[in-house]
Design a protein around this motif. Sequence first.
Motif, PDB file in Angstrom:
ATOM      1  N   LEU A  61     -21.975 -42.759 -37.830  1.00  0.00           N
ATOM      2  CA  LEU A  61     -22.966 -42.612 -36.759  1.00  0.00           C
ATOM      3  C   LEU A  61     -22.650 -41.301 -36.054  1.00  0.00           C
ATOM      4  N   PRO A  62     -23.570 -40.757 -35.284  1.00  0.00           N
ATOM      5  CA  PRO A  62     -23.267 -39.498 -34.589  1.00  0.00           C
ATOM      6  C   PRO A  62     -21.965 -39.595 -33.788  1.00  0.00           C
ATOM      7  N   ASP A  63     -21.093 -38.653 -34.022  1.00  0.00           N
ATOM      8  CA  ASP A  63     -19.793 -38.584 -33.347  1.00  0.00           C
ATOM      9  C   ASP A  63     -18.934 -39.836 -33.566  1.00  0.00           C
TER      10      ASP A  63
ATOM     11  N   LYS B 227     -16.629 -49.938 -33.927  1.00  0.00           N
ATOM     12  CA  LYS B 227     -16.686 -49.813 -32.467  1.00  0.00           C
ATOM     13  C   LYS B 227     -18.119 -49.610 -31.990  1.00  0.00           C
ATOM     14  N   ARG B 228     -19.030 -49.404 -32.938  1.00  0.00           N
ATOM     15  CA  ARG B 228     -20.438 -49.214 -32.602  1.00  0.00           C
ATOM     16  C   ARG B 228     -21.296 -50.147 -33.460  1.00  0.00           C
ATOM     17  N   LYS B 229     -22.439 -50.519 -32.933  1.00  0.00           N
ATOM     18  CA  LYS B 229     -23.355 -51.409 -33.648  1.00  0.00           C
ATOM     19  C   LYS B 229     -24.002 -50.656 -34.804  1.00  0.00           C
ATOM     20  N   ILE B 230     -24.020 -51.306 -35.958  1.00  0.00           N
ATOM     21  CA  ILE B 230     -24.643 -50.732 -37.145  1.00  0.00           C
ATOM     22  C   ILE B 230     -25.861 -51.581 -37.480  1.00  0.00           C
ATOM     23  N   GLU B 231     -27.025 -50.994 -37.371  1.00  0.00           N
ATOM     24  CA  GLU B 231     -28.284 -51.706 -37.581  1.00  0.00           C
ATOM     25  C   GLU B 231     -28.522 -51.954 -39.071  1.00  0.00           C
ATOM     26  N   THR B 232     -28.857 -53.196 -39.411  1.00  0.00           N
ATOM     27  CA  THR B 232     -29.218 -53.533 -40.789  1.00  0.00           C
ATOM     28  C   THR B 232     -30.428 -52.703 -41.203  1.00  0.00           C
TER      29      THR B 232
END
Length: 125
Positions: free
Chosen positions: A74-76, A36-41
């Motif tokens: 990721l945070p929260d 649900k959130r973007k995960i940076e390479t």
Amino acid sequence: ERTAGSMQVVATDFDRELGGAAFTSSVVGLLSSHSKRKIETGSKAYARLRKEANKAKEILSANKQTQVTVPDLLPDYDFRHMLTRSEVEAAWSDLLARVLLPVHRVLAAANVTANDVSAMELVGN
């Protein structure tokens, strides 16, 4: 020809860019698409997801599905996804097709057909 403890090598071929890392990267991409959130390479979160992707890959070699859970990815944000073998195989379709290319080249170089071969050993990186 293969006998106990030996094998005759009649041809070799390779795809330098194809191996376990390519399959793991594909699973990471699949898992990322369910986030649900973007995960940076290159991020710590990406590294954690990659570690879980490796575990899932091993589990799916013997099971039809596995729950991938990464608390506080990721945070929260706790990541959870039920990953199925069929979902992974579909994501791997292009990689699996690439596996066959060196196989076909080896058969041609050895001047044999698949029916002439009793065993073939594939080695990955």
